[in-house]
Design a protein around this motif. Structure first.
Motif, PDB file in Angstrom:
ATOM      1  N   LEU A   1      44.805  47.661  42.460  1.00  0.00           N
ATOM      2  CA  LEU A   1      43.875  47.558  43.428  1.00  0.00           C
ATOM      3  C   LEU A   1      43.306  46.264  43.430  1.00  0.00           C
ATOM      4  O   LEU A   1      42.510  45.919  42.665  1.00  0.00           O
ATOM      5  N   ALA A   2      43.740  45.322  44.387  1.00  0.00           N
ATOM      6  CA  ALA A   2      43.401  44.069  44.225  1.00  0.00           C
ATOM      7  C   ALA A   2      42.380  43.681  45.510  1.00  0.00           C
ATOM      8  O   ALA A   2      42.465  42.760  46.069  1.00  0.00           O
ATOM      9  N   GLY A   3      41.216  44.253  45.434  1.00  0.00           N
ATOM     10  CA  GLY A   3      39.983  43.928  46.483  1.00  0.00           C
ATOM     11  C   GLY A   3      39.741  42.477  46.091  1.00  0.00           C
ATOM     12  O   GLY A   3      39.467  41.720  44.966  1.00  0.00           O
ATOM     13  N   VAL A   4      39.287  41.645  47.135  1.00  0.00           N
ATOM     14  CA  VAL A   4      38.861  40.508  47.253  1.00  0.00           C
ATOM     15  C   VAL A   4      37.351  40.284  47.273  1.00  0.00           C
ATOM     16  O   VAL A   4      36.738  39.198  47.837  1.00  0.00           O
ATOM     17  N   ASP A   5      36.709  41.458  47.270  1.00  0.00           N
ATOM     18  CA  ASP A   5      35.378  41.527  47.466  1.00  0.00           C
ATOM     19  C   ASP A   5      34.653  41.049  46.048  1.00  0.00           C
ATOM     20  O   ASP A   5      33.386  40.913  45.912  1.00  0.00           O
ATOM     21  N   VAL A   6      35.353  40.581  45.139  1.00  0.00           N
ATOM     22  CA  VAL A   6      34.943  39.945  44.044  1.00  0.00           C
ATOM     23  C   VAL A   6      34.542  38.377  44.296  1.00  0.00           C
ATOM     24  O   VAL A   6      34.034  37.846  43.258  1.00  0.00           O
ATOM     25  N   LEU A   7      34.765  37.913  45.442  1.00  0.00           N
ATOM     26  CA  LEU A   7      34.651  36.435  45.913  1.00  0.00           C
ATOM     27  C   LEU A   7      33.176  36.143  45.930  1.00  0.00           C
ATOM     28  O   LEU A   7      32.329  36.988  46.296  1.00  0.00           O
ATOM     29  N   ALA A   8      32.896  34.951  45.621  1.00  0.00           N
ATOM     30  CA  ALA A   8      31.360  34.639  45.538  1.00  0.00           C
ATOM     31  C   ALA A   8      30.946  34.671  46.997  1.00  0.00           C
ATOM     32  O   ALA A   8      29.776  34.741  47.360  1.00  0.00           O
ATOM     33  N   THR A   9      31.715  34.370  48.077  1.00  0.00           N
ATOM     34  CA  THR A   9      31.501  34.541  49.338  1.00  0.00           C
ATOM     35  C   THR A   9      31.376  36.014  49.993  1.00  0.00           C
ATOM     36  O   THR A   9      30.906  35.827  51.056  1.00  0.00           O
ATOM     37  N   ASP A  10      31.547  36.917  49.206  1.00  0.00           N
ATOM     38  CA  ASP A  10      31.607  38.436  49.953  1.00  0.00           C
ATOM     39  C   ASP A  10      30.043  38.609  49.895  1.00  0.00           C
ATOM     40  O   ASP A  10      29.229  38.411  49.029  1.00  0.00           O
ATOM     41  N   LYS A  11      29.894  39.240  50.948  1.00  0.00           N
ATOM     42  CA  LYS A  11      28.210  39.732  51.167  1.00  0.00           C
ATOM     43  C   LYS A  11      27.830  40.830  50.600  1.00  0.00           C
ATOM     44  O   LYS A  11      26.671  40.939  50.420  1.00  0.00           O
ATOM     45  N   LEU A  12      28.949  41.718  50.061  1.00  0.00           N
ATOM     46  CA  LEU A  12      28.405  42.950  49.150  1.00  0.00           C
ATOM     47  C   LEU A  12      29.005  42.777  47.770  1.00  0.00           C
ATOM     48  O   LEU A  12      28.435  43.706  46.940  1.00  0.00           O
ATOM     49  N   GLY A  13      29.517  41.832  47.182  1.00  0.00           N
ATOM     50  CA  GLY A  13      29.992  41.930  45.945  1.00  0.00           C
ATOM     51  C   GLY A  13      29.126  41.335  45.034  1.00  0.00           C
ATOM     52  O   GLY A  13      29.345  41.988  43.813  1.00  0.00           O
ATOM     53  N   HIS A  14      28.576  40.436  45.178  1.00  0.00           N
ATOM     54  CA  HIS A  14      27.513  39.743  44.086  1.00  0.00           C
ATOM     55  C   HIS A  14      28.085  39.266  42.893  1.00  0.00           C
ATOM     56  O   HIS A  14      27.433  38.951  41.927  1.00  0.00           O
ATOM     57  N   LEU A  15      29.417  38.969  42.806  1.00  0.00           N
ATOM     58  CA  LEU A  15      30.377  38.390  41.707  1.00  0.00           C
ATOM     59  C   LEU A  15      30.170  36.778  42.066  1.00  0.00           C
ATOM     60  O   LEU A  15      30.010  36.367  43.177  1.00  0.00           O
ATOM     61  N   GLY A  16      31.014  36.034  41.389  1.00  0.00           N
ATOM     62  CA  GLY A  16      31.037  34.616  41.395  1.00  0.00           C
ATOM     63  C   GLY A  16      32.286  34.052  41.630  1.00  0.00           C
ATOM     64  O   GLY A  16      32.529  32.755  41.427  1.00  0.00           O
ATOM     65  N   LEU A  17      33.591  34.669  42.010  1.00  0.00           N
ATOM     66  CA  LEU A  17      34.813  34.114  41.886  1.00  0.00           C
ATOM     67  C   LEU A  17      35.024  33.329  42.931  1.00  0.00           C
ATOM     68  O   LEU A  17      34.584  33.464  43.994  1.00  0.00           O
ATOM     69  N   THR A  18      36.024  32.294  42.721  1.00  0.00           N
ATOM     70  CA  THR A  18      36.401  31.294  43.824  1.00  0.00           C
ATOM     71  C   THR A  18      37.853  32.131  44.407  1.00  0.00           C
ATOM     72  O   THR A  18      38.660  33.057  43.554  1.00  0.00           O
ATOM     73  N   ARG A  19      38.464  31.484  45.457  1.00  0.00           N
ATOM     74  CA  ARG A  19      39.534  31.812  45.876  1.00  0.00           C
ATOM     75  C   ARG A  19      40.539  31.441  44.803  1.00  0.00           C
ATOM     76  O   ARG A  19      41.518  32.436  44.530  1.00  0.00           O
ATOM     77  N   ALA A  20      40.550  30.376  44.035  1.00  0.00           N
ATOM     78  CA  ALA A  20      41.641  30.120  43.151  1.00  0.00           C
ATOM     79  C   ALA A  20      41.467  31.004  41.848  1.00  0.00           C
ATOM     80  O   ALA A  20      42.503  31.467  41.229  1.00  0.00           O
ATOM     81  N   GLY A  21      40.321  31.429  41.498  1.00  0.00           N
ATOM     82  CA  GLY A  21      40.160  32.503  40.262  1.00  0.00           C
ATOM     83  C   GLY A  21      40.831  33.781  40.781  1.00  0.00           C
ATOM     84  O   GLY A  21      41.401  34.484  39.797  1.00  0.00           O
ATOM     85  N   CYS A  22      40.573  34.287  42.081  1.00  0.00           N
ATOM     86  CA  CYS A  22      41.026  35.280  42.700  1.00  0.00           C
ATOM     87  C   CYS A  22      42.569  35.352  42.464  1.00  0.00           C
ATOM     88  O   CYS A  22      43.369  36.349  42.152  1.00  0.00           O
ATOM     89  N   ARG A  23      43.078  34.287  42.870  1.00  0.00           N
ATOM     90  CA  ARG A  23      44.597  34.048  42.781  1.00  0.00           C
ATOM     91  C   ARG A  23      45.132  34.248  41.096  1.00  0.00           C
ATOM     92  O   ARG A  23      45.978  34.990  40.867  1.00  0.00           O
ATOM     93  N   GLN A  24      44.318  33.572  40.490  1.00  0.00           N
ATOM     94  CA  GLN A  24      44.713  33.703  38.708  1.00  0.00           C
ATOM     95  C   GLN A  24      44.724  34.942  38.290  1.00  0.00           C
ATOM     96  O   GLN A  24      45.383  35.605  37.661  1.00  0.00           O
ATOM     97  N   ARG A  25      43.605  36.007  39.023  1.00  0.00           N
ATOM     98  CA  ARG A  25      43.473  37.110  38.526  1.00  0.00           C
ATOM     99  C   ARG A  25      44.938  38.017  38.894  1.00  0.00           C
ATOM    100  O   ARG A  25      45.423  38.772  38.152  1.00  0.00           O
ATOM    101  N   ASP A  26      45.401  37.692  40.289  1.00  0.00           N
ATOM    102  CA  ASP A  26      46.574  38.419  40.930  1.00  0.00           C
ATOM    103  C   ASP A  26      47.875  37.771  39.936  1.00  0.00           C
ATOM    104  O   ASP A  26      48.839  38.796  39.202  1.00  0.00           O
ATOM    105  N   GLU A  27      47.847  36.538  39.465  1.00  0.00           N
ATOM    106  CA  GLU A  27      48.964  36.249  38.653  1.00  0.00           C
ATOM    107  C   GLU A  27      48.882  36.693  37.346  1.00  0.00           C
ATOM    108  O   GLU A  27      49.756  37.088  36.977  1.00  0.00           O
ATOM    109  N   LEU A  28      47.839  37.034  36.667  1.00  0.00           N
ATOM    110  CA  LEU A  28      47.662  37.470  35.527  1.00  0.00           C
ATOM    111  C   LEU A  28      48.113  39.169  35.520  1.00  0.00           C
ATOM    112  O   LEU A  28      49.023  39.668  34.516  1.00  0.00           O
TER     113      LEU A  28
END
Length: 301
Positions: A231-258
């Motif tokens: 489950l690859a939710g992108v609400d982990v992004l720092a820009t997310d209104k509900l997420g409260h985490l601090g990932l960048t888009r590059a970091g989110c992509r690295q998560r998927d790559e991992l």
């Protein structure tokens, strides 16, 4: 070639507050087609899933009342959606999309559902914009129809804990549920997954990827799954209104790559569901989701 389940938005009008988050389901395939990551042949539109498969996971009384529009007002409010027959039809179609993705992933290594990841749905109720739990239904389909699949790993990296999925498989040793989510985020009452990793507000790329990189390879060794649901939710992004985490888009992509890189190297079939994404700009949501498909295309094809 990537196989991607796609259920277009149903025609029933939604209140303004619901329409924005749903736009990504239309914009994402358009973006992937425009840039050439996929072709029209990659997309398949699934039919509704037969009730017998849904009832392996969901209570018959709940499913019947859901189909007939007989939920109580409190139950409907908990789902977050106003009831309509087209909404339920779309939910059932999403389920078949994930089940068909299972079949295709067993052939080609990976398949993705543009939708899916409805991890807040329990056996007898819906919550948090989730009415029926597609990955749980597909996991039970696998266990019922594929004797070679003896162990399934759910990797839930949406910012919200996969509470419905955790509850559904609490007593099923063949399914290992792993949820890495915001500690102080919805749902406020967490269920117990087989492994929960709760993250502090503001967790950044380095901390997030370090923890995931130390955990997932070990889980693959210990669980020895025959199949993975991601489950690859992108609400982990720092820009997310509900997420409260601090990932960048590059970091989110690295998560998927991992995640996808490990599945690819270990030759474990994987089905990917999109999960949440609530950034202020729709472009941030679509681009982050598109990265998941780009990574899949680069790794597998």
């Amino acid at each position: 070639m990537l196989s991607i389940a796609w259920a277009p938005l149903y025609a029933h009008p939604l209140p303004a507050g619901h329409r924005f988050p749903m736009l990504k389901y239309e914009l994402l395939p358009e973006q992937l087609l425009r840039e050439g990551t996929i072709t029209e042949a990659s997309l398949f539109r699934p039919p509704p899933l037969p009730a017998a498969e849904i009832l392996r996971t969901h209570a018959a009384d709940y499913y019947q009342r859901l189909k007939l529009g007989q939920l109580t007002r409190a139950e409907e409010r908990a789902t977050g959606f106003p009831w309509s027959a087209p909404l339920i039809e779309r939910e059932i179609t999403i389920l078949e999309g994930t089940v068909e993705c299972v079949r295709r992933a067993r052939q080609h290594g990976i398949a993705l559902n543009i939708a899916g990841g409805t991890h807040h749905a329990f056996a007898d109720r819906g919550e948090g914009f989730c009415l029926l739990n597609d990955q749980a239904v597909a996991a039970n389909y696998l266990l019922a129809h594929e004797p070679a699949v003896q162990k399934i790993l759910v990797v839930d990296l949406d910012v919200h804990q996969g509470n419905g999925t955790a509850a559904l498989f609490r007593h099923e040793p063949r399914v290992f549920t792993f949820s890495m989510h915001g500690a102080r985020n919805y749902p406020h009452r967490k269920e117990q997954s087989d492994l929960d990793l709760a993250l502090a507000d503001g967790t950044d790329d380095a901390a997030y990827l370090g923890l995931l990189g130390a955990t997932l390879p070990r889980l693959l060794d210990e669980v020895q799954p025959d199949f993975v649901f991601y489950l690859a939710g992108v609400d982990v992004l720092a820009t997310d209104k509900l997420g409260h985490l601090g990932l960048t888009r590059a970091g989110c992509r690295q998560r998927d790559e991992l995640v996808l890189g490990l599945c690819h190297r270990h030759e474990i079939p994987v089905v990917v569901g999109m999960g949440g994404g609530y950034s202020e700009r729709i472009a941030d949501i679509v681009e982050a989701h598109a990265n998941t498909f780009r990574v899949a295309q680069e790794l597998y094809f």
